[in-house]
Design a protein around this motif. Structure first.
Motif, PDB file in Angstrom:
ATOM      1  N   ALA A  43       0.833  -1.202   0.000  1.00  0.00           N
ATOM      2  CA  ALA A  43       0.000   0.000   0.000  1.00  0.00           C
ATOM      3  C   ALA A  43       0.868   1.252   0.000  1.00  0.00           C
ATOM      4  O   ALA A  43       0.559   2.237  -0.689  1.00  0.00           O
ATOM      5  N   SER A  44       1.957   1.242   0.762  1.00  0.00           N
ATOM      6  CA  SER A  44       2.849   2.405   0.779  1.00  0.00           C
ATOM      7  C   SER A  44       3.550   2.584  -0.565  1.00  0.00           C
ATOM      8  O   SER A  44       3.773   3.711  -1.011  1.00  0.00           O
ATOM      9  N   ASP A  45       3.873   1.467  -1.228  1.00  0.00           N
ATOM     10  CA  ASP A  45       4.461   1.565  -2.564  1.00  0.00           C
ATOM     11  C   ASP A  45       3.453   2.136  -3.554  1.00  0.00           C
ATOM     12  O   ASP A  45       3.787   2.997  -4.373  1.00  0.00           O
ATOM     13  N   ALA A  46       2.208   1.676  -3.476  1.00  0.00           N
ATOM     14  CA  ALA A  46       1.158   2.233  -4.339  1.00  0.00           C
ATOM     15  C   ALA A  46       0.927   3.707  -4.010  1.00  0.00           C
ATOM     16  O   ALA A  46       0.672   4.520  -4.905  1.00  0.00           O
ATOM     17  N   ARG A  68       3.473   5.756  -5.748  1.00  0.00           N
ATOM     18  CA  ARG A  68       3.162   5.901  -7.168  1.00  0.00           C
ATOM     19  C   ARG A  68       2.003   6.876  -7.386  1.00  0.00           C
ATOM     20  O   ARG A  68       1.983   7.607  -8.372  1.00  0.00           O
ATOM     21  N   ALA A  69       1.045   6.867  -6.450  1.00  0.00           N
ATOM     22  CA  ALA A  69      -0.063   7.824  -6.541  1.00  0.00           C
ATOM     23  C   ALA A  69       0.445   9.256  -6.385  1.00  0.00           C
ATOM     24  O   ALA A  69      -0.002  10.171  -7.083  1.00  0.00           O
ATOM     25  N   LEU A  75      -8.730   0.242 -14.452  1.00  0.00           N
ATOM     26  CA  LEU A  75      -8.441   1.164 -13.357  1.00  0.00           C
ATOM     27  C   LEU A  75      -7.942   0.426 -12.129  1.00  0.00           C
ATOM     28  O   LEU A  75      -7.139   0.948 -11.350  1.00  0.00           O
ATOM     29  N   LEU A  76      -8.425  -0.814 -11.926  1.00  0.00           N
ATOM     30  CA  LEU A  76      -8.020  -1.587 -10.752  1.00  0.00           C
ATOM     31  C   LEU A  76      -6.536  -1.933 -10.785  1.00  0.00           C
ATOM     32  O   LEU A  76      -5.928  -2.177  -9.741  1.00  0.00           O
ATOM     33  N   PRO A 115      -2.891   3.870  -8.992  1.00  0.00           N
ATOM     34  CA  PRO A 115      -2.180   3.536  -7.752  1.00  0.00           C
ATOM     35  C   PRO A 115      -3.034   3.745  -6.507  1.00  0.00           C
ATOM     36  O   PRO A 115      -2.920   2.977  -5.551  1.00  0.00           O
ATOM     37  N   ASP A 116      -3.894   4.766  -6.508  1.00  0.00           N
ATOM     38  CA  ASP A 116      -4.690   5.007  -5.303  1.00  0.00           C
ATOM     39  C   ASP A 116      -5.744   3.924  -5.108  1.00  0.00           C
ATOM     40  O   ASP A 116      -6.090   3.586  -3.971  1.00  0.00           O
ATOM     41  N   VAL A 117      -6.247   3.347  -6.199  1.00  0.00           N
ATOM     42  CA  VAL A 117      -7.180   2.223  -6.087  1.00  0.00           C
ATOM     43  C   VAL A 117      -6.452   1.003  -5.535  1.00  0.00           C
ATOM     44  O   VAL A 117      -6.958   0.290  -4.653  1.00  0.00           O
ATOM     45  N   GLN A 118      -5.247   0.756  -6.036  1.00  0.00           N
ATOM     46  CA  GLN A 118      -4.436  -0.346  -5.514  1.00  0.00           C
ATOM     47  C   GLN A 118      -4.118  -0.131  -4.041  1.00  0.00           C
ATOM     48  O   GLN A 118      -4.172  -1.063  -3.231  1.00  0.00           O
ATOM     49  N   GLN A 119      -3.803   1.106  -3.683  1.00  0.00           N
ATOM     50  CA  GLN A 119      -3.509   1.423  -2.290  1.00  0.00           C
ATOM     51  C   GLN A 119      -4.705   1.133  -1.396  1.00  0.00           C
ATOM     52  O   GLN A 119      -4.565   0.578  -0.300  1.00  0.00           O
ATOM     53  N   ALA A 120      -5.893   1.489  -1.863  1.00  0.00           N
ATOM     54  CA  ALA A 120      -7.105   1.244  -1.084  1.00  0.00           C
ATOM     55  C   ALA A 120      -7.365  -0.247  -0.922  1.00  0.00           C
ATOM     56  O   ALA A 120      -7.799  -0.698   0.148  1.00  0.00           O
TER      57      ALA A 120
END
Length: 471
Positions: free
Chosen positions: A166-169, A172-173, A288-289, A293-298
């Motif tokens: 999540a921190s890596d995503a 990227r976000a 989008l999934l 990156p913010d979707v991946q983070q979520a």
């Protein structure tokens, strides 16, 4: 001997794994309450081609802008902070991995004890026969190990890994947003430059108009009212210039912060030199999934919360801990290593019976946080679809407006020219008509700059909303 105990050991391990699987649950990707193919409003797409995969250097033809983006990615402080969050999360992962291994600590102690003679309760004649003061020297090692019977340690490790991803995503976000912010501020600067140039040229024209009106008044063609109106018209243009210059300076300062520079001037080209990217492919919504990156983070945040719920469940079951200690101990330090070895091994089960509702509260908290993470994931997907739809429509409307705006500018320019000519040679018009047409022309010229800016920024926002810029 090894073969004798092989099957019982394997059976015990298998039983532990089965029991653990009953306590903790296996992660599954959360379901969405909305159809992904409906995320883009009034748009049906089957082609997976997307500008999200286009490199930054290809999307932005302006080499100056390319250089600013590269500088921002290297120096931006928010991006550096995001990198440190990755390092922090990685350290937590290492910590959870270490929990599978036994701890080991060493100790060295010197203990001096003095016993009270009265406390011994011996007759006085025997008092001198006992040593009331002793000094003990001790060197030792102690270790402790908790068996992961219910999957608590495994779930903790998976939660930490999810937080790491999540921190890596998140990093990227931050990068995709940074690129969009740099590009949008850069284009805003170019638009302000263009508006300033238009206004300054308009001011020159209106200064000339004032002189013309004065000459026409001397020829008794116009009245003094026309002269005053022309002067007011001149100052109406002049008064907007300081605001434009202020906006330019503030935008330069904002862009400097993104580049981790001290506030200063920004080297740039011009709005007329910009060539907008035209292949506006958005791909299918389900991408989008994987791209955002913010979707991946979520989603990773939801997975972390899911594993934390697993951890909370394990607190209702007994914990198996094995501890051991050993070393050497002697009353005299010179005899410390002479037949002075001691050791102890203890294995124990701790079953929570009454913990004042702490375990139930922990589980309820974990479940509530998991639900929050699930709703945040859903919100991120819906937001992503909305942003793509908005950016795509903003681009389409900007292109549509430019065609009509060009015709409007042509008509208004003719209107200004014709009213000025009529003012010179005919009494059928007055300066109010000239004033109205000039003000309409200036407004249309400034709005035409806004149309071009809208188109350029719509491309940037569509690129970011599709998840472009981090690959």
């Amino acid at each position: 001997m090894i073969k004798r105990y092989k099957w019982p050991v394997l059976a015990a391990l298998s039983a532990a794994m089965i029991i653990s699987s009953c306590v903790t649950k296996k992660y599954q990707q959360p379901n969405l309450n909305v159809q992904t193919d409906k995320l883009y409003r009034d748009t049906t797409i089957n082609d997976t081609t997307s500008i999200a995969t286009v490199p930054v250097e290809q999307l932005f033809a302006d080499t100056v802008l390319q250089g600013l983006i590269k500088e921002g990615v290297q120096n931006n402080l928010d991006l550096k902070t995001a990198m440190q969050r990755i390092n922090e999360a990685y350290a937590t992962v290492q910590q959870t991995k270490a929990a599978f291994f036994p701890s080991l600590s060493g100790n060295a102690t010197i203990t001096r004890n003095k016993q009270s003679l009265a406390g011994l309760n011996f007759p006085p004649e025997f008092a001198n026969s006992f040593i009331l003061t002793t000094t003990t020297h001790q060197l030792g090692l102690s270790t402790s190990w908790e068996a992961d019977i219910w999957g608590k340690l495994s779930s903790s490790k998976r939660s930490a890994l999810a937080n790491f991803f999540a921190s890596d995503a998140g990093k990227r976000a931050v990068q995709t947003q940074l690129i969009a912010n740099i590009a949008n501020n850069y284009y805003s600067l170019l638009a302000l430059d263009k508006q300033l140039a238009i206004t300054e040229q308009t001011l020159k024209n209106r200064i000339t108009d004032v002189e013309t009106m004065k000459a026409l008044k001397e020829s008794a063609i116009v009245t003094g009212a026309a002269v005053v109106q022309s002067e007011a018209n001149r100052y109406a243009a002049e008064v907007t210039i300081p605001d434009l210059k202020r906006s330019i300076r503030e935008t330069e300062n904002a862009l400097s912060i993104l580049l981790a520079r001290a506030p200063g001037a920004i080297k740039r080209t011009s709005l007329d030199e910009q060539k907008p990217y035209t292949d506006m492919q958005v791909g299918i919504p389900s991408q989008l999934l994987k791209n955002r990156p913010d979707v991946q983070q979520a989603e990773f945040a939801f997975r972390s919360a899911f594993e934390n719920t697993n951890v909370a469940r394990t607190y209702f079951y007994p914990a198996l801990t094995i501890t051991a200690q050993g070393g050497v101990s002697s009353l005299k330090i010179k005899n410390l290593f002479d037949n002075s070895i001691f050791y102890s091994i203890v294995g124990g089960l701790t079953q929570p019976i009454f913990s004042k509702g702490e375990n139930r509260a922990r589980l309820r908290t974990a479940k509530a946080q998991q639900e929050q993470a699930y709703y945040a994931f859903q919100q991120s997907v819906l937001t992503a679809g909305s942003e793509v739809s908005n950016a795509l429509y903003a681009y389409q409307t900007a292109v549509e407006k430019q065609t009509s705006r060009a015709k409007q500018l042509e008509a208004l320019q003719k209107s200004v020219d014709f009213t000025k000519e009529l003012l010179r040679y005919s009494s059928a018009t007055n300066y109010t008509d000239v004033l109205t047409s000039e003000q309409s022309l200036l407004a249309a010229q400034l709005n035409s700059v806004g149309d071009k800016l809208q188109q350029l920024q719509a491309i940037v926002n569509l690129y970011r909303s599709l998840g472009g810029g981090w690959k």
